[in-house]
Design a protein around this motif. Structure first.
Motif, mmCIF file in Angstrom:
data_model
loop_
_atom_site.group_PDB
_atom_site.id
_atom_site.type_symbol
_atom_site.label_atom_id
_atom_site.label_comp_id
_atom_site.label_asym_id
_atom_site.label_seq_id
_atom_site.Cartn_x
_atom_site.Cartn_y
_atom_site.Cartn_z
ATOM 1 N N GLN A 149 -13.433 106.918 34.920
ATOM 2 C CA GLN A 149 -11.900 107.346 36.167
ATOM 3 C C GLN A 149 -11.099 107.068 35.140
ATOM 4 N N LEU A 150 -11.011 106.047 34.435
ATOM 5 C CA LEU A 150 -9.662 105.774 33.831
ATOM 6 C C LEU A 150 -10.188 106.190 32.282
ATOM 7 N N ASN A 151 -11.665 106.716 31.483
ATOM 8 C CA ASN A 151 -11.920 106.786 30.266
ATOM 9 C C ASN A 151 -11.873 107.826 30.414
ATOM 10 N N GLU A 152 -10.413 108.561 31.110
ATOM 11 C CA GLU A 152 -10.176 110.248 31.468
ATOM 12 C C GLU A 152 -8.795 110.213 29.654
ATOM 13 N N VAL B 75 -1.839 106.829 34.010
ATOM 14 C CA VAL B 75 -2.617 105.489 34.493
ATOM 15 C C VAL B 75 -2.792 105.904 36.237
ATOM 16 N N LYS B 76 -1.673 105.892 36.504
ATOM 17 C CA LYS B 76 -1.658 106.246 38.092
ATOM 18 C C LYS B 76 -2.406 107.567 38.431
ATOM 19 N N LYS B 77 -1.235 108.426 38.065
ATOM 20 C CA LYS B 77 -1.576 110.186 37.800
ATOM 21 C C LYS B 77 -3.654 109.908 38.101
ATOM 22 N N ILE C 127 -4.839 96.151 34.764
ATOM 23 C CA ILE C 127 -5.365 97.710 33.385
ATOM 24 C C ILE C 127 -5.039 96.770 32.231
ATOM 25 N N ASN C 128 -5.737 95.986 31.206
ATOM 26 C CA ASN C 128 -5.360 96.484 29.815
ATOM 27 C C ASN C 128 -5.015 97.258 29.122
ATOM 28 N N GLY C 129 -3.606 97.905 28.703
ATOM 29 C CA GLY C 129 -3.763 98.851 27.609
ATOM 30 C C GLY C 129 -2.154 98.743 28.337
ATOM 31 N N ILE C 130 -1.908 98.785 29.398
ATOM 32 C CA ILE C 130 -0.929 99.172 30.356
ATOM 33 C C ILE C 130 0.851 98.221 28.762
ATOM 34 N N SER C 131 1.254 99.544 28.440
ATOM 35 C CA SER C 131 3.031 98.200 27.952
ATOM 36 C C SER C 131 4.079 99.194 28.068
ATOM 37 N N CYS C 132 3.809 100.533 28.775
ATOM 38 C CA CYS C 132 5.108 100.421 29.049
ATOM 39 C C CYS C 132 5.460 101.526 30.550
ATOM 40 N N GLY D 199 -7.882 104.002 25.567
ATOM 41 C CA GLY D 199 -6.940 102.320 25.385
ATOM 42 C C GLY D 199 -7.422 101.593 26.473
ATOM 43 N N TYR D 200 -8.057 102.055 27.585
ATOM 44 C CA TYR D 200 -7.653 101.298 29.033
ATOM 45 C C TYR D 200 -8.642 100.571 29.643
ATOM 46 N N THR D 201 -8.671 99.300 29.859
ATOM 47 C CA THR D 201 -9.646 98.499 29.975
ATOM 48 C C THR D 201 -9.196 97.889 32.056
ATOM 49 N N ILE D 202 -10.514 98.267 32.541
ATOM 50 C CA ILE D 202 -9.959 97.665 33.857
ATOM 51 C C ILE D 202 -10.575 96.185 34.481
#
Length: 71
Positions: free
Chosen positions: A58-61, A19-21, A7-12, A64-67
């Motif tokens: 689902q991630l598009n909710e 993202v997990k939720k 997953i791109n966009g994870i920084s902290c 800034g994140y792509t999988i």
């Protein structure tokens, strides 16, 4: 069924929690493990195999994140 993703966009840790939720809000995703080392490495446990497009939807909710799937 476990699958590996990036997953791109994870920084902290806050990103990881959001993202997990969001991903675990999908009815076919049982568990999501996201790592900060290496950044964005993810293991998703699902009831049935979901397409990458379905997971991205689902991630598009969140913004800034792509999988991508790790083969």
């Amino acid at each position: 069924m476990k699958r590996r993703y990036q997953i791109n966009g994870i920084s902290c840790g806050g990103c990881v929690a959001r993202v997990k939720k969001t991903l675990e809000g999908h009815p076919d995703i049982e568990k999501t493990e996201i790592f900060l080392a290496p950044k964005g490495a993810t293991i998703i446990t699902m009831k049935e195999k979901l397409s990458i497009e379905n997971i991205q939807k689902q991630l598009n909710e969140l913004e800034g994140y792509t999988i991508t799937e790790i083969i």
